[in-house]
Design a protein around this motif. Structure first.
Motif, short mmCIF file in Angstrom:
data_model
loop_
_atom_site.label_atom_id
_atom_site.label_comp_id
_atom_site.label_asym_id
_atom_site.label_seq_id
_atom_site.Cartn_x
_atom_site.Cartn_y
_atom_site.Cartn_z
N GLU A 68 -68.68 8.87 67.51
CA GLU A 68 -67.80 8.30 66.49
C GLU A 68 -67.72 6.78 66.61
N ALA A 69 -67.66 6.28 67.84
CA ALA A 69 -67.61 4.83 68.05
C ALA A 69 -68.89 4.17 67.57
N VAL A 70 -70.03 4.79 67.86
CA VAL A 70 -71.31 4.25 67.41
C VAL A 70 -71.39 4.26 65.89
N LYS A 71 -70.90 5.35 65.26
CA LYS A 71 -70.90 5.43 63.80
C LYS A 71 -70.04 4.32 63.20
N ALA A 72 -68.86 4.09 63.78
CA ALA A 72 -67.98 3.02 63.28
C ALA A 72 -68.63 1.66 63.45
N LYS A 130 -71.87 1.04 63.52
CA LYS A 130 -72.96 0.93 62.55
C LYS A 130 -72.43 0.57 61.17
N GLU A 131 -71.29 1.17 60.79
CA GLU A 131 -70.68 0.83 59.51
C GLU A 131 -70.24 -0.63 59.49
N GLN A 132 -69.71 -1.08 60.60
CA GLN A 132 -69.28 -2.48 60.70
C GLN A 132 -70.49 -3.41 60.59
N VAL A 133 -71.59 -3.04 61.23
CA VAL A 133 -72.81 -3.85 61.16
C VAL A 133 -73.30 -3.92 59.71
N GLU A 134 -73.27 -2.79 59.00
CA GLU A 134 -73.70 -2.78 57.60
C GLU A 134 -72.80 -3.68 56.76
#
Length: 134
Positions: A49-53, A55-59
């Motif tokens: 979940e942290a990695v997904k968040a 990645k969204e922040q990077v996008e």
């Protein structure tokens, strides 16, 4: 989830049953925490979940970066048209300065290449412009 370093061991708070742990000093370097399989799944899920968040922040940041770059490119195009006449004038003035400097150098070299007049120094005035005008 962090692994214990040497000299520390991971312990669970007594009676809490919570999956929260803390490090306490230990002289037993062989004591290593072994998580239960269900805890490993919880940790992996939290990491996922942290990695997904992230990645969204990077996008999101990348989208903002692209927008700012587009604004910079638009400003460059606008100012390029306004700069062109000044750049041409600067180039013209640079060439004129170079030509004038070349003329100055040529004039200075002519004085150095001048032939010494024949005759005594007291008659040098004969070669002057003033004498020629009289």
């Amino acid at each position: 989830f962090k692994l214990a370093s040497l000299g520390q061991r991971i312990v669970s708070p007594v009676g809490s049953g919570a999956p929260t742990y803390k490090l306490v000093g230990s002289t037993d370097h062989a004591a290593v925490y072994s998580p239960e399989p269900s805890e490993i799944g919880d940790v992996e899920e939290a990491i996922s979940e942290a990695v997904k968040a992230m990645k969204e922040q990077v996008e999101h940041v990348e989208v903002q970066r692209v927008k700012v770059q587009e604004k910079i490119d638009a400003m460059n195009q606008t100012w390029k048209a306004k700069r062109k006449p000044l750049e041409l004038e600067l180039e013209s003035l640079t060439k004129l300065t170079e030509q004038l400097q070349a003329d100055i150098d040529e004039a200075l070299n002519r004085e150095a290449d001048a032939v010494e007049p024949v005759g005594p120094e007291c008659l040098d005035f004969v070669d002057s412009t003033w004498f020629g005008a009289i």
